[in-house]
Design a protein around this motif. Structure first.
Motif, short mmCIF file in Angstrom:
data_model
loop_
_atom_site.label_atom_id
_atom_site.label_comp_id
_atom_site.label_asym_id
_atom_site.label_seq_id
_atom_site.Cartn_x
_atom_site.Cartn_y
_atom_site.Cartn_z
N THR A 166 0.82 -1.22 0.00
CA THR A 166 0.00 0.00 0.00
C THR A 166 0.85 1.27 0.00
N ASN A 177 3.99 1.54 -0.86
CA ASN A 177 4.78 1.66 -2.09
C ASN A 177 3.98 2.32 -3.19
N ARG A 178 2.70 1.95 -3.27
CA ARG A 178 1.86 2.59 -4.28
C ARG A 178 1.72 4.08 -4.01
N LYS A 179 1.50 4.42 -2.74
CA LYS A 179 1.40 5.84 -2.40
C LYS A 179 2.71 6.57 -2.72
N GLU A 191 5.06 5.71 -4.86
CA GLU A 191 5.26 5.83 -6.31
C GLU A 191 4.40 6.95 -6.88
N ARG A 192 3.13 7.03 -6.42
CA ARG A 192 2.27 8.11 -6.91
C ARG A 192 2.81 9.47 -6.50
#
Length: 926
Positions: free
Chosen positions: A845, A847-849, A851-852
C-alpha cells in the motif's frame, strides 16, 4: 571636359532632389529596408555575429528598387518637361552632360547610403555590441561600388524613355541580372553552369567587401560595368547628331560594335584579375582575413613551382548552418577565397552550397565520400541535432586529400594549406608507427572489430602512414618513427627499436607510467605485460616478457622513474572539480613561479597556451650524456610525486594531495633530445684509453677495430611521459572547439596540435608549425549575449531550486515510508508471521502511495522546468524583439526630420513676397 558645365548640371539635379520632400521619402524607405534586412532576419540573432551578412544578402535586391527610383528622372523628366533641348544646346559636350547627370545620381545615392550606415551603426551601438569598424566600412564601400554600377545601368534605362514609370521599370529590368545571377541554381540545373553564372552576380562580387577585404577584382568589376554603361549613355545622347537613313543605321552598328568590344575587353580584364587577384587589403580590425606569413611564403613557393599544375579545391557547405558554425563557415569561405587569390592561378576553388538531399549532395558522396555530419546545436538552452555539410576535397593530378568535415575547432587555414601542399608534392613523407599493445590501426579479432584511431586518420591527411613490425629489424625509408608505450613490447622488439634510433631514425616516444583504463587497455611502464584476448577467457593471461625500456632511455640520456606519476594542484577551470592527476600545462602557471611552461625557444612548443596531461610521469637529463636536452613541457611547482599504485587505490585524490607535502619542484613531462651517437661498443680498449688520456689541444678522433674513424649518427627524439592525450576523445574535443558536446565545455587545450607539431618537427617538415596554432576571432553581439546570459542564469537557478525541492521531498517520503516499516518491526505484540504479513501489506500500500507521490513530484518538476524554459524563451525573444523595434524606429528619424524641415522651408520660401491678403484668400480657397 568642361568642369563648369558638369558642376552646374550636378548642382541643379542634386539640389532639386533634396529640396523636394519626396526625395526624403525614398531615403526613408531605403533606410528602413536596409535596417530591416540587417536586424529582422532570424539568422542575425542566431549567428550572434556583429556584422552585415544579412544586409549583404538583401542589398542587391533593395538597390534593385531604390536605384531606379533615383535614375528614372535623370533623363526621362528632362524629355517630359521639354528641357532636354535646352540642356543639349548649352556649350558642352555629351560627355559633360552625362557625367554631370551621373555624378548627381551618385551623390544622391552616397547621401542615402550614409543615412543607412549611420542609422544601422546607431542600432548596433544602442545595445547590440560593437562591430568591427574596418569590416563595417568595407562592407558599405562594397555597397557604394555596387550602387555606382547600378546607377549607370539605370541611366541607360532613363535615356530609353521619357515616361518616369517606364524608366523605373526599365531600370529594374536592366539591373535585375546583377541580383538574379546569385540564384542561378534556381533556373540552371547544371551546377557547373550555375556556378559560372553566379560568379558574375553582385553577391559574388561583393564577397570580398563583405569579409572586409578591398580587392582589385571587386573594384574593377563594378568600375568596368560603370564605364561601359556610361559609354552607352553617351551613345544614346549623341545619336541626335547622326543622320537618317542608311547613315543612321550604319552608326547604330558601329557603336554597337564598339560597346561589344568594350564588354569583351573589360570582361577579359576582369577574368584575368580574378585569377591573379593578389592586390588586396584586409582592413578589418581583427585581421580575420589575413593569411599568416608562413602561408604567404608557402604560396609564393607554390606559385613559382613550375612542376605544379592547377590544384582543384571543391568545397561543399550548407547554405545555412547553426549559430555555433556561422563564424566557422565565414572563416572557411574567406580562407578559400584568399588562397585562390594569392596563388597566382595555381589554386582553383569551387564552392557548392548544397542541401542535404540534392543532386549535388549525391555527387559529393559519390566522388569524395563527403556526407552531411550530425552536429549538436543549442537553441535557447535546448540541445538539438542537425546535419550540415562542411567538407573539402583537394585534387592535383592523381593525388587527392579529402577532409569530410572541418569541425569548428579545426584551424581552417591550417587544414586547407596542409591539404593543398600535400597533394602538390610528388611524394609524401613516411611515418612509421611502431606496433605495440596500443591499438592504433583498425583490426579484427575475437573481441570484435576495432576502428582506426583518430591519430592515424589525422596523420594520413599529410603523411604516408605505415605500421612497423618491431619484431624484425626496422629498416626502410621512414622520416619519423612513432612509438606509443614501447615498454609493452617484447625484448627483441625493444632491441630493434633501440637499433633504429641508434641508426639515426627520428623517433617520437610516448610512454606512460599509468595509462588511464578508460583510454587504453595497456600496462603501465613498470606493470607486467599479460596475454589477453581469447586466451583470457580460458584461464590465460599469463605474463609475457617485456623489453627493457631503460635501454632506450639510456641511449637518449634520460632518467625516468617508471613507477612515479606527477600530481598538480592547479585547475584553470575552477567551476569544474578536476582531480589533481589532471595536470595542466598552462600559461597561467607563470603566476605560480613557472617561468616557461612551454619552451618558447623551440618551434614545437612556442606559441602554445594550454595542454592537458593525465597522471603523467616526468623525466630528467642524465648528466653524463653529451646529447642536447631541451624541456618542452614543464609543470608548475604545486606538485607531488607519488607512486602510480597509490593513485590507483585512492578514492579521494584531493585529500591525498592535501596530505602530501607539495614540492616546490617543476617537473618536465616532455623534452626534445638532439645530438650525435657514437657506437663505442666495438672499440679496442687500448685505443679508447689512449684517446681519452691524450692531452693534445686537438681532439683525437675515435677509431673502430679496423683503425678507421667512427661514423657518428644523428639522434633526434621527443619523449612525452603520457599517452592518454592520444585518445580519440581529445581529437573530438579539439574538433568541436570551445563549445563541445562532451562534459568538458569551454576546453581550450591544444594537445592534438602539439602531437602533430612533434611529428612534423622530427620529420623535418616545419611548414605548418605556426599555421597550426593560428586562430581567428569575430566580433559578436556582446550585449545581447550578456542579457540572454542573465536570463539563462536565472532560469538555471530556478530549475536547480525546483530540482533540490523535488529531491528533498522524495527523500522525506522515502524516510516516512521507512519509518512505518521500522515501527512495525519494533512491535513486540506480533508474532514473526504476523509481522511479516503486516510488513508486506504496508509495503504494497505504501509503495503505491510513494510511487504516486514521487510521480507527482516529478511531474511538478517537469512542469516547472517547462514553464521556466518558456519564460526564458519569452525573455530572450523579448530582448531580440526590442532591438528589432529599434531597427524600425531609429533609422528613419533623421531623414524624416530633414524632410519636414525642407517642407516647411519650401513653404516659407513660396510665401515670401506674397501679400497677406493674397495669402488669406488662398487659405479661404483651400
Amino acid at each position: 571636359m568642361n568642369p563648369t558645365v558638369t558642376s552646374a548640371i550636378f548642382k541643379r539635379d542634386f539640389i532639386s532632389y533634396f529640396s523636394n520632400p519626396t526625395g526624403y521619402v525614398f531615403i526613408c524607405v531605403f533606410v528602413i529596408l536596409s535596417s530591416m534586412a540587417t536586424f529582422v532576419p532570424p539568422a542575425f540573432f542566431n549567428n550572434n555575429l556583429a556584422n552585415l551578412d544579412q544586409l549583404s544578402t538583401w542589398m542587391p535586391w533593395i538597390l534593385l528598387v531604390f536605384i531606379p527610383a533615383i535614375t528614372m528622372s535623370s533623363w526621362s523628366e528632362e524629355r517630359r518637361q521639354g528641357t532636354d533641348e535646352l540642356l543639349l544646346t548649352i556649350p558642352a559636350s555629351d560627355f559633360d552632360v552625362v557625367i554631370g547627370k551621373y555624378l548627381s545620381c551618385a551623390a544622391i545615392f552616397t547621401v542615402s547610403l550614409l543615412f543607412s550606415m549611420f542609422s544601422i551603426w546607431i542600432v548596433f551601438s544602442w545595445g547590440l555590441g560593437s562591430p568591427d569598424m574596418g569590416l563595417f566600412l568595407c562592407t558599405y564601400l562594397g555597397y557604394w561600388f555596387l550602387g555606382l554600377a547600378m546607377l549607370s545601368i539605370g541611366m541607360v534605362a532613363s535615356f530609353l524613355t521619357k515616361n518616369l514609370t517606364v524608366g523605373f521599370v526599365f531600370g529594374m529590368l536592366l539591373n535585375a541580372p546583377l541580383a538574379a545571377f546569385s540564384i542561378a541554381d534556381w533556373f540552371v540545373k547544371d551546377p557547373k553552369y550555375a556556378q559560372m553564372i553566379s560568379r558574375w552576380s553582385a553577391d559574388a562580387q561583393l564577397a570580398d567587401f563583405e569579409r572586409g577585404v578591398i580587392s582589385l577584382s571587386g573594384v574593377s568589376y563594378f568600375l568596368s560595368l560603370m564605364v561601359v554603361m556610361l559609354y552607352v549613355c553617351m551613345v544614346l545622347i549623341g545619336k541626335r547628331h547622326w543622320g537618317t537613313g542608311d547613315d543612321g543605321d550604319s552608326r547604330w552598328a558601329h557603336y554597337f560594335g564598339r560597346a561589344i568590344a568594350l564588354v569583351v575587353i573589360f570582361g577579359g580584364l576582369n577574368v584575368f584579375i580574378s585569377n591573379y587577384n593578389s592586390l588586396r587589403a584586409d582592413i578589418t580590425t581583427e585581421r580575420i582575413n589575413s593569411l599568416s606569413e608562413s602561408t604567404i611564403t608557402l604560396l609564393d613557393e607554390l606559385r613559382n613551382n613550375d612542376e605544379v599544375d592547377t590544384i582543384l579545391v571543391d568545397a561543399y557547405v550548407s547554405p545555412t548552418v547553426p549559430s555555433e558554425y556561422a563564424a566557422h563557415k565565414l572563416n572557411l569561405l574567406g580562407t578559400l577565397q584568399e588562397l585562390q587569390s594569392m596563388s597566382g592561378g595555381k589554386i582553383h576553388v569551387s564552392v557548392y552550397q548544397i542541401e542535404n538531399f540534392s543532386e549535388q549532395a549525391a555527387t559529393a558522396e559519390t566522388r569524395f565520400n563527403i556526407v552531411p555530419q550530425p552536429v549538436i546545436t543549442s537553441t535557447r538552452g535546448v540541445n538539438s541535432q542537425e546535419e550540415i555539410f562542411m567538407g573539402v576535397a583537394v585534387r592535383h593530378k592523381l593525388d587527392k586529400v579529402v577532409v569530410p568535415f572541418i569541425d569548428k575547432g579545426i584551424p581552417v587555414e591550417y587544414e586547407l594549406v596542409r591539404s593543398i601542399l600535400t597533394v602538390a608534392q610528388d611524394t609524401r613523407k613516411r611515418v612509421g608507427v611502431v606496433k605495440t599493445d596500443v591499438q592504433l590501426f583498425s583490426s579484427f579479432s575475437m573481441q570484435g572489430a576495432t576502428e582506426e584511431s583518430q591519430l592515424i586518420t589525422e596523420l594520413r591527411k599529410q603523411y604516408e602512414v605505415v605500421e612497423v613490425d618491431p619484431e624484425e629489424p626496422i629498416v626502410g625509408d621512414y622520416d619519423v618513427l612513432l612509438a606509443v608505450q614501447p615498454s609493452a613490447m617484447s625484448p627483441q622488439a625493444m632491441d630493434n627499436l633501440v637499433d633504429a634510433v641508434k641508426g639515426g631514425m627520428p623517433v617520437a616516444v610516448f610512454e606512460d607510467p599509468m595509462p588511464m583504463p578508460w583510454a587504453w587497455d595497456v600496462p603501465g611502464t613498470s606493470e607486467d605485460r599479460t596475454m589477453g584476448g581469447p586466451m583470457a577467457m580460458f584461464g590465460g593471461g599469463q605474463t609475457l616478457p617485456k623489453g627493457d625500456i631503460q635501454k632506450l632511455y639510456s641511449l637518449l640520456g634520460l632518467e625516468i622513474d617508471p613507477e612515479q606519476v606527477v600530481l598538480q594542484k592547479y585547475n584553470p577551470y575552477p567551476q569544474y572539480p578536476f582531480p589533481e592527476f589532471f595536470v595542466f600545462i598552462d600559461e597561467g602557471l607563470e603566476a605560480y613561479g613557472t617561468p616557461q611552461p612551454f619552451n618558447l625557444n623551440q618551434p614545437i612548443s612556442s606559441g602554445f597556451k594550454q595542454l592537458l596531461t593525465i597522471a603523467p610521469g616526468h623525466l630528467r637529463k642524465d648528466e653524463t650524456t653529451k646529447l642536447t636536452y631541451s624541456p618542452l613541457l614543464v609543470t608548475g611547482n604545486l606538485t607531488a610525486e607519488v607512486p602510480f599504485s597509490v593513485v590507483g587505490r585512492m578514492n579521494n585524490i584531493v585529500d591525498m594531495v592535501n596530505q602530501q607535502k607539495l614540492s616546490k619542484e617543476s617537473f618536465t613531462v616532455g623534452a626534445l633530445i638532439e645530438g650525435e651517437y657514437e657506437d663505442t661498443d666495438d672499440l679496442m680498449g687500448d685505443l679508447a684509453e689512449q684517446a681519452a688520456a691524450e692531452e693534445d689541444e686537438e681532439e683525437t678522433p675515435k677509431l673502430d677495430e679496423t683503425g678507421k674513424p667512427i661514423e657518428k649518427t644523428p639522434i633526434k627524439a621527443v619523449v612525452i611521459t603520457d599517452i592518454d592525450w592520444l585518445f580519440d576523445e581529445f581529437f573530438r574535443i579539439r574538433s568541436q572547439g570551445e563549445q563541445n558536446i562532451t562534459n568538458l565545455p569551454d576546453m581550450k587545450f591544444q594537445n592534438v596540435s602539439f602531437v602533430l607539431n612533434v611529428l612534423d618537427y622530427l620529420a623535418g617538415d616545419d611548414r605548418f608549425l605556426d599555421i597550426r596554432k593560428r586562430s581567428r576571432s569575430h566580433r559578436v553581439l556582446t550585449l545581447i549575449e550578456k542579457a540572454t546570459y542573465e536570463a539563462r542564469k536565472e532560469s538555471r537557478e530556478t530549475i536547480d531550486e525546483a530540482q533540490t525541492e523535488m529531491e528533498e521531498a522524495i527523500e522525506q517520503a522515502q524516510q516516512k515510508f521507512q519509518g512505518k516499516l521500522d515501527a512495525i518491526r519494533q512491535r513486540n505484540d506480533l508474532s514473526p508471521q504476523e509481522m511479516e504479513v503486516m510488513i508486506r501489506r504496508v509495503e504494497v500500500t505504501e509503495n503505491r502511495k510513494l510511487e504516486r507521490q514521487i510521480s507527482q513530484l516529478r511531474k511538478d518538476f517537469q512542469r516547472t522546468q517547462l514553464q521556466t524554459q518558456r519564460q526564458l524563451d519569452r525573455e530572450v525573444r523579448g530582448v531580440q524583439d526590442r532591438y528589432k523595434t529599434y531597427a524600425w524606429i531609429l533609422p528613419p528619424i533623421l531623414p524624416i526630420l530633414l524632410g519636414v524641415l525642407v517642407y516647411f522651408h519650401r513653404r516659407g520660401g513660396e510665401r515670401e513676397g506674397v501679400s497677406k491678403t493674397r495669402l488669406r484668400y488662398n487659405q479661404r480657397e483651400e
